[in-house]
Design an enzyme around this catalytic site. Structure first.
Site, PDB file in Angstrom:
ATOM      1  N   ASP A   1       4.547  12.392 -15.012  1.00 48.62           N
ATOM      2  CA  ASP A   1       5.519  11.608 -13.863  1.00 48.62           C
ATOM      3  C   ASP A   1       5.978  10.388 -14.726  1.00 48.62           C
ATOM      4  O   ASP A   1       7.197  10.183 -14.724  1.00 48.62           O
ATOM      5  CB  ASP A   1       4.794  11.234 -12.467  1.00 48.62           C
ATOM      6  CG  ASP A   1       4.384  12.434 -11.812  1.00 48.62           C
ATOM      7  OD1 ASP A   1       4.691  13.533 -12.193  1.00 48.62           O
ATOM      8  OD2 ASP A   1       3.464  12.144 -10.724  1.00 48.62           O
TER       9      ASP A   1
ATOM     10  N   ARG B   1      -5.740  -1.181  -7.420  1.00 48.14           N
ATOM     11  CA  ARG B   1      -4.400  -1.350  -7.019  1.00 48.14           C
ATOM     12  C   ARG B   1      -3.837  -2.943  -7.156  1.00 48.14           C
ATOM     13  O   ARG B   1      -2.892  -3.131  -7.613  1.00 48.14           O
ATOM     14  CB  ARG B   1      -3.901  -0.620  -5.764  1.00 48.14           C
ATOM     15  CG  ARG B   1      -4.002   1.024  -5.999  1.00 48.14           C
ATOM     16  CD  ARG B   1      -3.885   1.384  -7.489  1.00 48.14           C
ATOM     17  NE  ARG B   1      -3.660   2.805  -7.643  1.00 48.14           N
ATOM     18  CZ  ARG B   1      -4.083   3.497  -8.621  1.00 48.14           C
ATOM     19  NH1 ARG B   1      -4.586   2.806  -9.562  1.00 48.14           N
ATOM     20  NH2 ARG B   1      -4.028   4.883  -8.662  1.00 48.14           N
TER      21      ARG B   1
ATOM     22  N   ASP C   1      -1.278   5.031  -2.451  1.00 43.05           N
ATOM     23  CA  ASP C   1      -0.922   4.109  -3.687  1.00 43.05           C
ATOM     24  C   ASP C   1       0.406   3.322  -3.510  1.00 43.05           C
ATOM     25  O   ASP C   1       0.267   2.058  -3.842  1.00 43.05           O
ATOM     26  CB  ASP C   1      -1.404   4.853  -4.911  1.00 43.05           C
ATOM     27  CG  ASP C   1      -2.741   4.831  -5.240  1.00 43.05           C
ATOM     28  OD1 ASP C   1      -3.455   4.308  -4.989  1.00 43.05           O
ATOM     29  OD2 ASP C   1      -2.887   5.701  -6.222  1.00 43.05           O
TER      30      ASP C   1
ATOM     31  N   SER D   1      -5.602  16.568  -9.696  1.00 44.05           N
ATOM     32  CA  SER D   1      -5.135  15.114  -9.742  1.00 44.05           C
ATOM     33  C   SER D   1      -6.292  14.384  -9.870  1.00 44.05           C
ATOM     34  O   SER D   1      -7.052  14.311  -8.754  1.00 44.05           O
ATOM     35  CB  SER D   1      -4.159  15.105  -8.431  1.00 44.05           C
ATOM     36  OG  SER D   1      -3.691  13.823  -8.537  1.00 44.05           O
TER      37      SER D   1
END
Length: 410
Positions: free
Chosen positions: A14, A94, A123, A178
């Site tokens: 990505d 994060r 996220d 994932s």
């Protein structure tokens, strides 16, 4: 002179495809920033890949100690667990990542920060709330939400896009879980997990350890020490917090500890199913709680439980840099003043079994707790206490009996 964008770069497909897309769509100079919070060998080959894809510069920022001490430990001390199971591995990382992205953006004079988070996930919220709180003037670019200019909808699309731009990368069309990995945990989503009716394929999935069935048949004794709620040693060896987590990951993984299969409620409203491996984190939180049992009074423990649940929600929703988060953390910090001592436990087949806890600040009194009469406790005092403690129950029962008699007399 071109404007700069800071790309939160993982090296995956990505964010690799995003590099030429940013240059082509906005004519930016792309500065990649990979935040190392414990991804391990996932960082191998990043510099070559970023430059091959058109980045002008790559930062690899090691924040493992910052992550462990300033984000993980506040959550451990609070006992923050989302929906009774999730130990917030991705959620805690994060805000730490967002903070460093902002710092690099300031250093580079960048006008924008870009992330590759999906438009369906949590996220995007965590990254963007962190950036907004720390740098409200910086533009945020989220390609997966920009469907008018971001046309790629699959791995195949991204691979083809890279090839069209002369980028030949070691990604294929094969399907895999994932995953998100850091110092604290690794998460798994996708494949058979997308149907809650399916059992996880643990033999194919697990990275940090084994299932309890495959763990050793012999238990292992572990001793930990804490000072003011912070772990300081394992089995007599003093270590910094990040190294303690790494060692607990090794021990917990070996003994099948910390594997959780959960269907959780995402912030955006949907349910998602995932498997989390958090071997070291599970042990650390249990050991910390074991020590708190000795040193915290009842009323503080009750309130702290509420604050732990509140902090879990705050962190899960990406609200780390908020007055509420600061206030809750301040309360939790105040409760840790006397959380000092030694904790022993055995690891066996996925279990953490108590083996003794000591603290110089222990509120446990053997004299009081013993079945034999101690000099601080007079059994006769219990009669008056029970009378007053049960008075509301007695008054209510008398009222109901009186009403029943009156009804019967009518």
């Amino acid at each position: 002179m071109k404007e700069k964008v800071i790309l939160a770069y993982s090296g995956g497909l990505d964010t690799t495809a995003i590099i030429p897309w940013l240059k082509e769509t906005f004519d930016y100079d792309v500065v990649c920033c990979c935040i190392d919070c414990g991804q391990g060998n996932e960082l191998d080959g990043l510099e070559e890949r970023a430059k091959l894809s058109g980045a002008t510069k790559l930062y690899i920022e090691d924040i493992n100690d910052d992550f462990a001490e300033n984000y993980i430990m506040p959550c451990v001390q609070a006992g923050a667990v989302y929906e009774n199971k999730y130990l917030l591995g991705t959620s805690m990382a994060r805000p730490a990542i967002a903070k460093r992205l902002v710092e690099i953006a300031r250093k580079e004079g960048a006008t924008a920060i870009c992330h590759g988070a999906t438009g369906k996930g949590n996220d995007q919220i965590r990254f963007e709330l962190g950036i907004k709180a720390l740098a409200p003037d910086i533009k945020i670019i989220a390609p997966w939400r920009m469907t008018d200019v971001w046309k790629m909808q699959s791995r195949e699309d991204e691979i083809e896009y890279c090839k069209q731009h002369g980028i030949d990368l070691p990604f294929d069309h094969s399907q895999s879980y994932s995953r998100d990995r850091n110092l604290w945990h690794i998460s798994h989503e996708g494949l058979e997990l997308e149907d809650p009716a399916n059992a996880p394929n643990y033999d194919h999935m697990l990275v940090l350890g084994v299932t309890p069935e495959k763990a050793p048949d012999k238990p292992e004794l572990v001793t930990m020490t804490f000072e003011k709620g912070v772990p300081t040693s394992i089995n007599g060896k003093k270590m910094k917090v990040a190294d303690i987590i790494r060692e607990l990951n090794r021990l917990g993984g070996k003994h099948g500890v910390g594997i959780v299969d959960i269907v959780e409620n995402r912030v955006v409203g949907m349910k998602s199913r995932g498997v989390y491996e958090t071997p070291g984190g599970t042990i650390l939180m249990e050991a910390h709680a074991q020590l708190e049992e000795l040193v915290l009074d009842r009323a503080t423990m009750e309130t702290k439980k509420d604050m732990g649940n509140k902090l879990a929600q705050i962190v899960y929703e990406g609200k780390w840099f908020t007055p509420l988060c600061d206030a809750v953390r301040a309360f939790v910090t105040s409760t840790q003043e006397y959380v000092t001592g030694e904790v022993k436990f055995r690891l066996y087949k996925g279990n953490i079994i108590k083996a003794g806890t000591t603290s110089p600040y222990s509120l446990y009194s053997e004299s009081l707790a013993s079945f034999t009469t101690g000099d601080q406790y007079d059994h006769h005092d219990a009669s008056g206490f029970i009378t007053l403690f049960g008075l509301p129950l007695k008054v209510r029962a008398q009222m109901l009996a009186s009403v029943k008699e009156q009804d019967a007399a009518k």
